[in-house]
Design an enzyme around this catalytic site. Structure first.
Site, mmCIF file in Angstrom:
data_model
loop_
_atom_site.group_PDB
_atom_site.id
_atom_site.type_symbol
_atom_site.label_atom_id
_atom_site.label_comp_id
_atom_site.label_asym_id
_atom_site.label_seq_id
_atom_site.Cartn_x
_atom_site.Cartn_y
_atom_site.Cartn_z
ATOM 1 N N CYS A 130 -4.685 40.109 42.163
ATOM 2 C CA CYS A 130 -5.428 41.322 41.830
ATOM 3 C C CYS A 130 -5.482 41.469 40.314
ATOM 4 O O CYS A 130 -4.526 41.135 39.623
ATOM 5 C CB CYS A 130 -4.735 42.541 42.444
ATOM 6 S SG CYS A 130 -5.631 44.087 42.188
ATOM 7 N N CYS A 140 -2.571 45.814 57.875
ATOM 8 C CA CYS A 140 -2.890 45.977 56.460
ATOM 9 C C CYS A 140 -3.409 44.627 55.955
ATOM 10 O O CYS A 140 -2.700 43.624 56.004
ATOM 11 C CB CYS A 140 -1.632 46.404 55.716
ATOM 12 S SG CYS A 140 -1.868 46.551 53.948
ATOM 13 N N GLU A 154 -1.219 37.701 52.249
ATOM 14 C CA GLU A 154 -0.326 38.414 53.166
ATOM 15 C C GLU A 154 -1.067 39.458 53.986
ATOM 16 O O GLU A 154 -2.006 40.065 53.503
ATOM 17 C CB GLU A 154 0.722 39.193 52.353
ATOM 18 C CG GLU A 154 1.757 38.328 51.713
ATOM 19 C CD GLU A 154 2.678 39.154 50.825
ATOM 20 O OE1 GLU A 154 3.078 40.252 51.219
ATOM 21 O OE2 GLU A 154 2.978 38.668 49.723
ATOM 22 N N CYS A 184 -2.116 47.543 37.956
ATOM 23 C CA CYS A 184 -1.313 48.768 38.094
ATOM 24 C C CYS A 184 0.141 48.441 37.737
ATOM 25 O O CYS A 184 0.676 47.417 38.163
ATOM 26 C CB CYS A 184 -1.426 49.333 39.505
ATOM 27 S SG CYS A 184 -3.101 49.854 39.895
ATOM 28 N N CYS A 223 3.886 45.300 48.764
ATOM 29 C CA CYS A 223 2.680 44.474 48.790
ATOM 30 C C CYS A 223 2.825 43.314 47.818
ATOM 31 O O CYS A 223 3.171 43.517 46.665
ATOM 32 C CB CYS A 223 1.469 45.286 48.360
ATOM 33 S SG CYS A 223 1.611 47.029 48.670
ATOM 34 N N CYS A 233 2.915 47.758 40.613
ATOM 35 C CA CYS A 233 2.517 47.038 41.828
ATOM 36 C C CYS A 233 2.889 45.560 41.767
ATOM 37 O O CYS A 233 2.726 44.916 40.732
ATOM 38 C CB CYS A 233 1.012 47.187 42.018
ATOM 39 S SG CYS A 233 0.370 46.294 43.434
#
Ligand code: SAH
Length: 363
Positions: free
Chosen positions: A126, A119, A106, A130, A350, A133
């Site tokens: 990932c 962005c 994205e 976190c 995100c 997230c």
């Protein structure tokens, strides 16, 4: 031999085609020389890509047919295929791209009064984990190549070409941890920054990290003009351990040590990102701890409204509470900003769009 981060393009030949976007300016000239062409050919190709925004090698009309054929045999131009595009009422546009290997990534275009900012994602998924997230809901599948990051900027830029607008700012704050893909990210920055191409000013490029200490030090040593943003989100180790597992590897003392090192070598203002999570990191004790931690730094805190992610259960503070937090910090001499929310009416957090698309694929 030309090295692209961890990816040697020679290794990839016959496997997946390398993209011309993987070359920075110097590398494309070096490639031209290796082919026995004039260095100037490299310059011409770079201009076609980043000044004329050409994605079809046959349109590079000042190259001979033979040169174009060699390029076509060995490279593609844009490895990103646009799958969906969501436009929010405030103009924020979210793009979902499919890569050559079928992965989704994205990018988001945001409209500010000072320009248009994109962005960019740095990895497929990932691994930083976190707790709040959406990106980490899907583990890292792989790093993005430098060309796949350039392709996000170029795809959005091509989308803007009809209106005559230009991508003026780039933040590496999409899915992924840029300092877990350091070489490719630095190569990407050098390509989009180059004054013979897109010429996006280094001061308009921001790299955001969750705090990978050795890479903050490497970045400090490079003494670039790119902006550094640190995702802080908690002012003490106990809370930061819970929110961000990276803190167990590099606790706050080490993080601040790396930042001190950065500050001795770079006279640049830092940004600390701080998501305000209701009842978690928004209390008076956190204001006091933050002020103590960051006093005296050439920095400001960017207070971020949290985009709620169903799977995690955290809640955002309301705007009034954010403002109170802001006032208390300012009173203690800590400069802050409150990040304006963008794209509230689309899948703004995100990784949300990608997570949905991957879920569809599983069905
Ligand atoms: N891995 C890097 C860059 C990607 S995340 C980093 O951690 O900085 C970019 C920023 O968005 C980080 O500050 C991250 O903590 C924040 N973020 C993640 N999920 C969010 C959410 N749901 N709402 C608001 N900000 C979020």
């Amino acid at each position: 031999m030309i090295l692209f981060g961890q990816n040697l393009w020679y290794d990839k030949k016959g496997d997946e085609m390398k993209s011309l976007y993987d070359f920075n300016y110097e590398q494309i000239q070096e490639y031209a020389l290796e082919q026995g062409w004039k260095k100037f050919r490299g310059h011409q190709i770079f201009q076609w890509l980043y000044r004329k925004h050409v994605t079809n090698i046959d349109e590079m009309s000042d190259l001979s047919k033979e040169t174009r054929d060699i390029l076509k045999e060995n490279f593609i131009v844009n490895p990103c295929k646009m799958v969906t595009k969501q436009v929010s009422s405030d103009g924020t546009t979210k793009y979902l791209f499919e890569l050559e290997d079928g992965s989704y990534i994205e990018s988001v275009l945001m409209i500010f009064n000072y320009g248009k900012s994109i962005c960019v994602s740095s990895q497929v998924g990932c691994n930083m984990g976190c707790d709040f997230c959406a990106s980490g809901l899907l583990k890292k599948r792989r790093d993005l190549t430098s060309g796949e990051m350039v392709a996000q900027v170029m795809s959005v830029q091509k989308d803007l070409d009809a209106t005559g607008d230009r991508v003026s700012h780039v933040v590496i704050m999409g899915t992924g941890e840029p300092f877990d893909n350091y070489e490719n990210v630095m190569n990407f920055c050098s390509t989009i920054n180059h004054d013979r191409g897109l010429a996006i000013s280094a001061r308009h490029i921001t790299i955001s990290t969750c705090g990978i200490v050795p890479k903050i030090k490497s970045f400090a040593n490079e003494q670039t003009q790119y902006n550094l943003a640190i995702s802080l989100h908690a002012p003490n180790n106990e809370l930061r351990d819970k929110l961000m597992p990276i803190n167990k590897a590099y606790p706050l003392e080490e993080l601040m040590g790396a930042i001190d090192y950065y500050c001795t070598l770079n006279n640049r203002r830092l940004t600390f990102e701080y998501i305000l999570l209701k009842g978690v990191n928004d209390q008076d004790e956190h204001v006091n701890q933050l002020a103590k931690l960051l006093k005296g730094y050439n920095a400001y805190i960017n207070l971020i409204p949290y985009n709620e992610v169903d799977e995690h259960g955290y809640r955002s503070v309301d705007f009034d509470s954010a403002l109170k937090f802001y006032d208390k910090l300012m009173k203690k001499g800590i400069r802050c900003t409150i990040r304006k929310e963008h794209g509230g009416d689309i899948d703004a957090a995100c990784g949300q769009l990608r997570a949905k698309k991957e879920a569809e694929r599983m069905e």
